[in-house]
Enzyme design. Structure first.
Site, short mmCIF file in Angstrom:
data_model
loop_
_atom_site.label_atom_id
_atom_site.label_comp_id
_atom_site.label_asym_id
_atom_site.label_seq_id
_atom_site.Cartn_x
_atom_site.Cartn_y
_atom_site.Cartn_z
N TYR A 192 43.06 42.92 44.42
CA TYR A 192 42.37 41.77 43.85
C TYR A 192 42.94 40.47 44.40
O TYR A 192 42.20 39.55 44.77
CB TYR A 192 42.52 41.82 42.32
N LYS A 196 41.35 37.03 46.24
CA LYS A 196 41.56 35.69 45.71
C LYS A 196 42.25 34.79 46.72
O LYS A 196 42.03 33.58 46.75
CB LYS A 196 42.36 35.75 44.41
#
Length: 322
Positions: A192, A196
């Site tokens: 993740y 980002k």
């Protein structure tokens, strides 16, 4: 200067006559941000996949009062970059201006990880590639809006401090974009975090390109903080054994969506950003609405350039998108 403790609608510019597009706005941080922007007079497109959920969210916004602003559903499925282009073209057909583009979706809980569209992780498609397509397609309209007298055009990519978890060597290959750090909770957060980091690299690279062209658009990457959202609830619930315990602690650890929206809404429409545009161009913000330094990898100009150019190349290779 003392740390900012809050951001309210009074800290935002007048948005009457302004057009805004927000992804991921039918719940959580996006919902609270739309509420703040609409209350200052904006016409907001809530880009969401499910019409029923979007309609319910819009009704709730109206019931909670959005003053004389308005909110409209725009169909958008970010798991498919083709749909990102279609949705952007729909906006181009309907609108003569676009003042704020906010990519607020933060897809977190994907288990198992899915592979879509030319073998890319859905996590990277949703959090970066489709948003890149959306931004790139809408950029000509935003550039023309930026040339109008008194214009204040902004592109906001919501990111996360999870970007500091990863230390990529390159973004020049599909393997780097698609890196799967593993299936444990910690490893999933790394995957993740990679998406980002891409959000910040995109903002930094795009700001440099716009500055070189002399286009007065401000790009920002805010981190909203640890916020209680439907997505965070699902993620906590997905953690084996410890999930229930963490969920109980959630109210103590996670702030309500309105608090997360403060930094995001400030990035999208804060008066101070307009007054000090040069200071905020390409900035990374942390709660509450404070400029901070992202990781050294986010500041790496080589990675910024690789990320932008590689994404352009991957999109062109996806023959079904072009």
């Amino acid at each position: 200067m003392p740390a900012r403790k809050t951001v309210s609608e009074d800290d935002l510019v007048d948005l009457h006559g302004k057009v805004v597009l927000v992804t991921g706005g039918n719940s959580g941080i996006g919902y609270a941000t739309i509420q703040m922007l609409a209350r200052n007079g904006a016409k907001v497109y809530m880009a969401a996949r499910d019409e029923g959920r979007a309609a319910a969210a819009i009704k709730q916004l109206q019931d909670e009062n959005i003053n004389d602003g308005s909110v409209h559903w725009l169909k958008l499925d970010l798991s498919d970059p083709r749909d990102a282009r279609r949705a952007a073209n729909e906006v181009l057909e309907k609108e003569q201006r676009l003042d704020i583009l906010g990519t607020f979706i933060m897809q977190l809980a994907i288990a198992p990880k899915l592979i879509v569209h030319n073998g890319f992780l859905e996590l990277m498609v949703v959090n970066h590639i489709s948003h890149f397509v959306l931004t790139d397609t809408l950029l000509p309209l935003m550039k023309s809006t930026a040339q109008e007298p008194g214009a204040d055009v902004r592109i906001v990519n919501v990111t996360s401090n999870a970007h500091t978890r990863v230390k990529p060597e390159t973004f020049s290959t599909k393997e780097a974009f698609n890196k799967d750090y593993g299936n444990s909770t910690s490893q999933f957060l790394d995957t993740y975090g990679n998406s980002k980091l891409a959000n910040i690299l995109h903002v930094k690279a795009l700001q440099k390109r716009l500055d070189a062209e002399g286009v007065p658009i401000t790009c920002l990457a805010p981190h909203p903080g640890a916020i209680k959202t439907p997505g965070s609830d699902r993620f906590l619930a997905s953690i084996p054994r410890a999930g229930w315990f963490l969920k109980l602690l959630g109210p103590l650890v996670f702030a309500p969506p309105r608090k997360g929206a403060m930094t995001v809404a400030f990035a999208a429409a804060g008066k101070e950003v307009l007054a000090q545009r040069a200071k905020y161009q390409g900035a990374y913000l942390v709660p509450i609405a404070t400029i901070a330094s992202p990781s050294s990898f986010a500041l790496d100009e080589r990675l910024q350039k690789e990320l932008y150019e590689s994404t352009e190349g991957f999109v062109k290779e996806m023959a079904t998108i072009t």
